[in-house]
Write a protein that holds these residues in place. Sequence first.
Motif, mmCIF file in Angstrom:
data_model
loop_
_atom_site.group_PDB
_atom_site.id
_atom_site.type_symbol
_atom_site.label_atom_id
_atom_site.label_comp_id
_atom_site.label_asym_id
_atom_site.label_seq_id
_atom_site.Cartn_x
_atom_site.Cartn_y
_atom_site.Cartn_z
ATOM 1 N N LYS A 82 0.748 -1.091 0.170
ATOM 2 C CA LYS A 82 -0.059 0.047 -0.151
ATOM 3 C C LYS A 82 0.919 1.351 -0.186
ATOM 4 O O LYS A 82 0.481 2.289 0.604
ATOM 5 C CB LYS A 82 -1.021 -0.023 1.358
ATOM 6 C CG LYS A 82 -1.893 -1.135 1.039
ATOM 7 C CD LYS A 82 -2.848 -1.267 2.236
ATOM 8 C CE LYS A 82 -3.845 -2.074 1.995
ATOM 9 N NZ LYS A 82 -5.085 -2.159 3.125
ATOM 10 N N LEU A 83 1.866 1.237 -0.819
ATOM 11 C CA LEU A 83 2.645 2.446 -0.822
ATOM 12 C C LEU A 83 3.090 2.615 -2.552
ATOM 13 O O LEU A 83 3.046 1.629 -3.040
ATOM 14 C CB LEU A 83 4.296 2.150 -0.207
ATOM 15 C CG LEU A 83 4.326 2.211 1.257
ATOM 16 C CD1 LEU A 83 5.439 1.898 1.693
ATOM 17 C CD2 LEU A 83 3.949 3.650 1.859
ATOM 18 N N PRO A 84 3.270 3.682 -2.828
ATOM 19 C CA PRO A 84 3.505 4.029 -4.245
ATOM 20 C C PRO A 84 5.065 3.609 -4.438
ATOM 21 O O PRO A 84 5.791 3.630 -3.535
ATOM 22 C CB PRO A 84 3.371 5.598 -4.491
ATOM 23 C CG PRO A 84 3.276 6.182 -3.156
ATOM 24 C CD PRO A 84 2.804 4.902 -2.119
ATOM 25 N N LEU A 85 5.285 3.225 -5.838
ATOM 26 C CA LEU A 85 6.690 3.070 -6.222
ATOM 27 C C LEU A 85 7.652 3.832 -5.837
ATOM 28 O O LEU A 85 8.875 3.425 -5.113
ATOM 29 C CB LEU A 85 6.641 2.825 -7.690
ATOM 30 C CG LEU A 85 6.571 1.319 -8.005
ATOM 31 C CD1 LEU A 85 6.678 1.180 -9.644
ATOM 32 C CD2 LEU A 85 7.365 0.117 -7.303
ATOM 33 N N TYR A 86 7.439 5.251 -5.973
ATOM 34 C CA TYR A 86 8.508 6.202 -5.491
ATOM 35 C C TYR A 86 8.865 6.204 -4.185
ATOM 36 O O TYR A 86 9.988 6.297 -3.677
ATOM 37 C CB TYR A 86 8.259 7.539 -5.838
ATOM 38 C CG TYR A 86 7.155 8.115 -5.260
ATOM 39 C CD1 TYR A 86 7.354 9.069 -4.251
ATOM 40 C CD2 TYR A 86 5.939 8.373 -5.421
ATOM 41 C CE1 TYR A 86 6.318 9.926 -3.468
ATOM 42 C CE2 TYR A 86 4.764 8.772 -4.659
ATOM 43 C CZ TYR A 86 5.202 9.457 -3.566
ATOM 44 O OH TYR A 86 4.209 10.248 -3.016
ATOM 45 N N ASN A 96 20.451 -3.144 -2.529
ATOM 46 C CA ASN A 96 20.638 -3.766 -3.901
ATOM 47 C C ASN A 96 19.221 -3.770 -4.934
ATOM 48 O O ASN A 96 19.024 -4.487 -5.863
ATOM 49 C CB ASN A 96 21.052 -5.088 -3.939
ATOM 50 C CG ASN A 96 22.371 -5.240 -3.366
ATOM 51 O OD1 ASN A 96 23.305 -4.515 -3.679
ATOM 52 N ND2 ASN A 96 22.654 -6.392 -2.702
ATOM 53 N N PHE A 97 18.486 -2.876 -4.583
ATOM 54 C CA PHE A 97 17.246 -2.602 -5.363
ATOM 55 C C PHE A 97 17.358 -1.444 -6.434
ATOM 56 O O PHE A 97 18.023 -0.370 -6.131
ATOM 57 C CB PHE A 97 15.940 -2.238 -4.467
ATOM 58 C CG PHE A 97 15.539 -3.335 -3.735
ATOM 59 C CD1 PHE A 97 14.419 -4.158 -4.178
ATOM 60 C CD2 PHE A 97 16.108 -3.850 -2.546
ATOM 61 C CE1 PHE A 97 14.118 -5.261 -3.659
ATOM 62 C CE2 PHE A 97 15.809 -4.945 -2.179
ATOM 63 C CZ PHE A 97 14.602 -5.616 -2.382
ATOM 64 N N ILE A 98 17.147 -1.619 -7.691
ATOM 65 C CA ILE A 98 17.121 -0.577 -8.735
ATOM 66 C C ILE A 98 15.923 -0.561 -9.475
ATOM 67 O O ILE A 98 15.374 -1.769 -9.822
ATOM 68 C CB ILE A 98 18.510 -0.875 -9.482
ATOM 69 C CG1 ILE A 98 18.664 0.414 -10.486
ATOM 70 C CG2 ILE A 98 18.441 -2.400 -10.266
ATOM 71 C CD1 ILE A 98 20.257 0.480 -11.026
ATOM 72 N N ARG A 99 15.536 0.699 -10.115
ATOM 73 C CA ARG A 99 14.402 0.777 -10.742
ATOM 74 C C ARG A 99 14.822 0.416 -12.240
ATOM 75 O O ARG A 99 15.926 1.030 -12.647
ATOM 76 C CB ARG A 99 13.971 2.310 -10.664
ATOM 77 C CG ARG A 99 12.489 2.375 -11.158
ATOM 78 C CD ARG A 99 12.006 3.826 -10.902
ATOM 79 N NE ARG A 99 10.666 3.823 -10.948
ATOM 80 C CZ ARG A 99 9.770 4.415 -10.310
ATOM 81 N NH1 ARG A 99 10.205 4.611 -8.985
ATOM 82 N NH2 ARG A 99 8.336 4.210 -10.416
ATOM 83 N N ILE A 100 14.226 -0.036 -12.910
ATOM 84 C CA ILE A 100 14.362 -0.462 -14.323
ATOM 85 C C ILE A 100 13.265 -0.046 -15.232
ATOM 86 O O ILE A 100 13.553 -0.061 -16.601
ATOM 87 C CB ILE A 100 14.447 -2.043 -14.515
ATOM 88 C CG1 ILE A 100 12.988 -2.881 -14.253
ATOM 89 C CG2 ILE A 100 15.715 -2.476 -13.669
ATOM 90 C CD1 ILE A 100 13.028 -4.211 -14.791
ATOM 91 N N SER A 101 12.347 0.431 -14.552
ATOM 92 C CA SER A 101 11.276 1.084 -15.668
ATOM 93 C C SER A 101 10.332 1.929 -14.745
ATOM 94 O O SER A 101 10.494 2.102 -13.529
ATOM 95 C CB SER A 101 10.346 0.288 -16.490
ATOM 96 O OG SER A 101 9.518 -0.871 -15.364
ATOM 97 N N GLN A 102 9.521 2.844 -15.243
ATOM 98 C CA GLN A 102 8.486 3.544 -14.495
ATOM 99 C C GLN A 102 7.677 2.785 -13.410
ATOM 100 O O GLN A 102 7.338 3.359 -12.610
ATOM 101 C CB GLN A 102 7.653 4.426 -15.720
ATOM 102 C CG GLN A 102 6.842 5.455 -14.721
ATOM 103 C CD GLN A 102 7.705 6.691 -14.436
ATOM 104 O OE1 GLN A 102 8.884 6.717 -15.002
ATOM 105 N NE2 GLN A 102 7.312 7.449 -13.543
ATOM 106 N N ILE A 105 10.642 -1.941 -9.908
ATOM 107 C CA ILE A 105 11.732 -1.788 -9.340
ATOM 108 C C ILE A 105 12.457 -3.524 -9.006
ATOM 109 O O ILE A 105 11.389 -4.113 -8.447
ATOM 110 C CB ILE A 105 11.723 -1.268 -7.641
ATOM 111 C CG1 ILE A 105 11.229 -0.062 -7.908
ATOM 112 C CG2 ILE A 105 13.272 -1.472 -6.904
ATOM 113 C CD1 ILE A 105 10.831 0.801 -6.635
ATOM 114 N N ILE A 106 13.515 -3.705 -9.221
ATOM 115 C CA ILE A 106 13.932 -5.210 -9.080
ATOM 116 C C ILE A 106 15.283 -5.327 -7.901
ATOM 117 O O ILE A 106 15.733 -4.425 -7.548
ATOM 118 C CB ILE A 106 14.658 -5.891 -10.276
ATOM 119 C CG1 ILE A 106 15.763 -5.038 -10.753
ATOM 120 C CG2 ILE A 106 13.574 -5.768 -11.310
ATOM 121 C CD1 ILE A 106 16.569 -5.794 -11.761
ATOM 122 N N ASN A 107 15.364 -6.504 -7.466
ATOM 123 C CA ASN A 107 16.327 -6.734 -6.475
ATOM 124 C C ASN A 107 17.511 -7.214 -7.143
ATOM 125 O O ASN A 107 17.092 -8.407 -7.809
ATOM 126 C CB ASN A 107 15.713 -7.802 -5.551
ATOM 127 C CG ASN A 107 16.822 -8.111 -4.237
ATOM 128 O OD1 ASN A 107 17.846 -7.673 -4.326
ATOM 129 N ND2 ASN A 107 16.305 -9.002 -3.342
#
Length: 148
Positions: A82-86, A96-102, A105-107
């Motif tokens: 229940k939280l937005p991605l940002y 070690n999480f990184i955003r790959i698209s709008q 987010i991947i581990n």
Amino acid sequence: MNIELDIDESYIKPKAVIHTKEITDEVTNALHILSNIKDTANKLLGYKDGTIVPLDTNIIVRIFSENQKTYCETKKETLIIKLPLYKIEDLLSSSNFIRISQSEIINFNEVENLNMTYSGTIVILFKSGNKSYVSRRYIKKIKDYLGI
């Protein structure tokens, strides 16, 4: 308050040390802020069938948005968050999480390999066998992360 930042590749985890003569409101506020950052990063909550599941970041494979909802795919199941991605990106920014698209987010600890195609796109294959695609907008960010 004097603030000092020491960046060294030998440090595995960030560590905050406060040197003070006495505990003041300023020191108390700083301790509160720092302890909340640590706690929220480890207390991401997932929801499924009326139950709340505390999520350890080590079991998260990816977090994605779909149909105006945020989902967390773990090694075992997919849960709603229940939280937005940002906001999730901010919570997980030091790991070690990184955003790959709008919308994803991947581990990076769960990535089996990356396939860089001739057209310039990147396909990510996870240890679970699932695939994700890096959007063109985030290709430079991924390459910088990998040092390519």
